[in-house]
Write a protein that holds these residues in place. Sequence first.
Motif, PDB file in Angstrom:
ATOM      1  N   PRO A 106      -5.221   3.708  -1.604  1.00 51.08           N
ATOM      2  CA  PRO A 106      -4.721   4.714  -0.656  1.00 51.08           C
ATOM      3  C   PRO A 106      -4.421   4.285   0.824  1.00 51.08           C
TER       4      PRO A 106
ATOM      5  N   GLY B 193     -10.416   1.980  -2.587  1.00 57.23           N
ATOM      6  CA  GLY B 193      -9.936   2.717  -1.006  1.00 57.23           C
ATOM      7  C   GLY B 193      -8.794   1.802  -0.846  1.00 57.23           C
TER       8      GLY B 193
ATOM      9  N   TRP C 102      -7.505   8.743   5.381  1.00 55.75           N
ATOM     10  CA  TRP C 102      -8.902   9.509   5.029  1.00 55.75           C
ATOM     11  C   TRP C 102      -9.606   9.267   3.748  1.00 55.75           C
ATOM     12  N   ILE C 103      -8.699   9.373   2.619  1.00 51.54           N
ATOM     13  CA  ILE C 103      -9.302   9.020   1.372  1.00 51.54           C
ATOM     14  C   ILE C 103      -9.822   7.556   1.586  1.00 51.54           C
TER      15      ILE C 103
ATOM     16  N   GLY D 283     -12.984   7.194   3.516  1.00 45.73           N
ATOM     17  CA  GLY D 283     -14.045   7.889   2.757  1.00 45.73           C
ATOM     18  C   GLY D 283     -14.602   6.746   1.676  1.00 45.73           C
ATOM     19  N   LEU D 284     -13.535   6.017   0.755  1.00 52.17           N
ATOM     20  CA  LEU D 284     -13.910   5.300  -0.090  1.00 52.17           C
ATOM     21  C   LEU D 284     -14.661   3.991   0.569  1.00 52.17           C
TER      22      LEU D 284
ATOM     23  N   ILE E  71      -3.768  11.972   4.659  1.00 53.97           N
ATOM     24  CA  ILE E  71      -4.699  12.253   3.417  1.00 53.97           C
ATOM     25  C   ILE E  71      -5.074  10.981   2.818  1.00 53.97           C
ATOM     26  N   PHE E  72      -4.109  10.164   2.390  1.00 57.00           N
ATOM     27  CA  PHE E  72      -4.278   8.797   2.151  1.00 57.00           C
ATOM     28  C   PHE E  72      -5.343   8.021   3.183  1.00 57.00           C
TER      29      PHE E  72
END
Lengths: 274, 373
Positions: A47, A44, A9-10, A13-14, A6-7
Amino acid sequence: MKFEYIFFWIAAGLYGVSACSYIFGLISKQEKLFTFGLYSALAGFVPHLASIGRRWMETGIEPFITISESITFGIFMAVLIYLIFQFATEKVRPLGVLIMPVAFVLMGWAGTLIKDAATQIAPALQSWWIWVHIIGAATGFGSVLAAAGLGLMYLLKEKYSAGIYEKLPEPQALDNLAYRFVAGGFIMYGLMIVSGAFWSNQVKGNYWNWDPVEVWSLISWLTYGIYLHLRATFGWRGRKLAWYALIALAAMIISYWGIPFTVETFHAGFRIQH
Amino acid sequence: MSEFNNIADLDNSKFPIEPGNPIVAIWRKIHAFLTSAKLAMFLLVTILTCCVIGVTIFRDKRAWDMIFSTLWFNGLLVLLVVNVAFCFFSRIWGRKLTLVSLGMILFHLSFVAILGGIIYNSLFYFRGLIRLTEGETLPNGELQSYDSSDRGRFFNLSKLKGETTLIKMHTMYKVDGDDKRAAYEIAVGEGSLKKQGIIYITKNLDYRGFRYYNDKEGYSLLIMLYDKLGRELYGAYVPLQSLKQKDDTYLYTTGTKDGPGDFPFPQDSSKPLFTLQAAYVPTPIKELSGDAFFKVWPLVDARHEEKAIAEGKAAIGEMFDAGDYYLSVREVRYWVGMNVRYDPGLPIVLASLWVGLSGVVITFIGRILKRKK
Ligand code: HEM
């Protein structure tokens, strides 16, 4: 889904958001978008750090070994160097326009290669040379990525001097900054090769074996050695060197992480035989 | 004044070197060639290209054969270094010594020194693979002690002194909690100068410049031969190969690294009685125990067209009926293979790496300081 992912891909994404705002900022000549880009990169980065830390804690194995881990750490260092540079000087605001898209794309690529089970360098092989080795490689990459970004800034500044480019430092200053990042990267890369040689000598009694990984790192090192000579010996400056830095970056990425396409292992020479 | 000087003077007076002299002209040409920065660039780019080819088009062994170990490629490297020496030092000569130029000098000097170290080493090195069963001792000075060995043109064999003993092999050896896998307890040297120590993957033993590295290990069977009355006739340690099978397990057997094989037995008596293949299957329950497998053929029949005389297994320590004789594996020990290396040029190379790196750092710092001023 695990926290680590999760971290991860966050963060990816950022970085993507950051990359887009830099690119649109450049197209629409909106400086605010650069600021937005910078802060999304920072957002970003947190994470990203958490993802690496989480993986490390969960497995107890330093997560710098497999290809996806190595790319992830390389980007981590690159973004770190970039953030420090930006917050320390604030002089080259559109710099992220090269760095963040590269970070985003590589991060996505690393994401597709990620594996659950952590691999480790056989504990038997562990020695503190590895740390010098890994950090040298990642920092070296971060530096030359920044240098290439500065090269791009140089080319833009030279072509369009008005508008958002007006606030960029003078071409000569950009050129000089780029040189410093190349020199820094060259040193870190040298450190990587030297520590690799010492490591190999400790384990196998030889320091150089023309192993593909070794040759690839020599290739990138020589590429930047040539950069330094074009500058110092042949007096190249400015545009030609800026192009060189951009092309050399591509060579660097291929030589650093393109290896999985050619040979399977991270370090063929360091497997333990039965 | 020595005679030599006089002779040299005489020679000079006989053949005065004048401008226009062909030797001088050639020397000038060579000098111009070697001091050319363009040549340096050309060499750097060529070597770079060869490296790229060596990891893309050809790879691994072929890259070695086609590029990295060829005379021309190593010639290019030597030429590069000679070129660095001439080109760099003729340019830097007479320049003011600053941090920047000092760093550059260190860097390029180290470059030359590294190659010097490599060449020196290639003339004087020694490399051997020595294989020992626990408890075994072999003389260092005899080349038969090594499975394979290799040495530089000027390596003096008398440097190989004393003997090497494998005292014991330790499995699952731990150092500060790190599993170092296998560690070998060895003793090297002669008489009172014997040096004893433990080596494992990140630790080697250095005896007068000869470094011992652990490489591989395996099982050795003490195979005994008895007559039908149970009288002991012969016994010898036989090292086994470990051959990786398709299902990732290992087969421990006599043979070569290319596959299982048999050998005349008894081995070193003048008259072998038959040929034997022996294999070993360890049990996970207890270290160095398990079953031994035997297959015995008549000696005359090298291609094994006839049926084997005997074939079967026996636990370690038990008898196996091999026709006119009994066979038994009395004991299993470990054997280890160690790389023995003597590299007198190595310290030069390794030290130069640091000198070179610090040279780049010094130049870099020098440039930044100059800007600041
Ligand atoms: C034939 C080979 C070489 C020659 C002839 C050569 C020559 C030179 C010369 C003349 C300079 C000084 C430039 C000036 O005038 O200020 C220089 C600088 C330098 N050289 Fe070399 N060199 C060679 C090989 C190498 C190699 C293989 C490397 C490493 C990859 C290297 C790394 C450097 C560095 C780092 C500098 C300092 C550049 C700077 O930051 O100013 N050289 N070289």
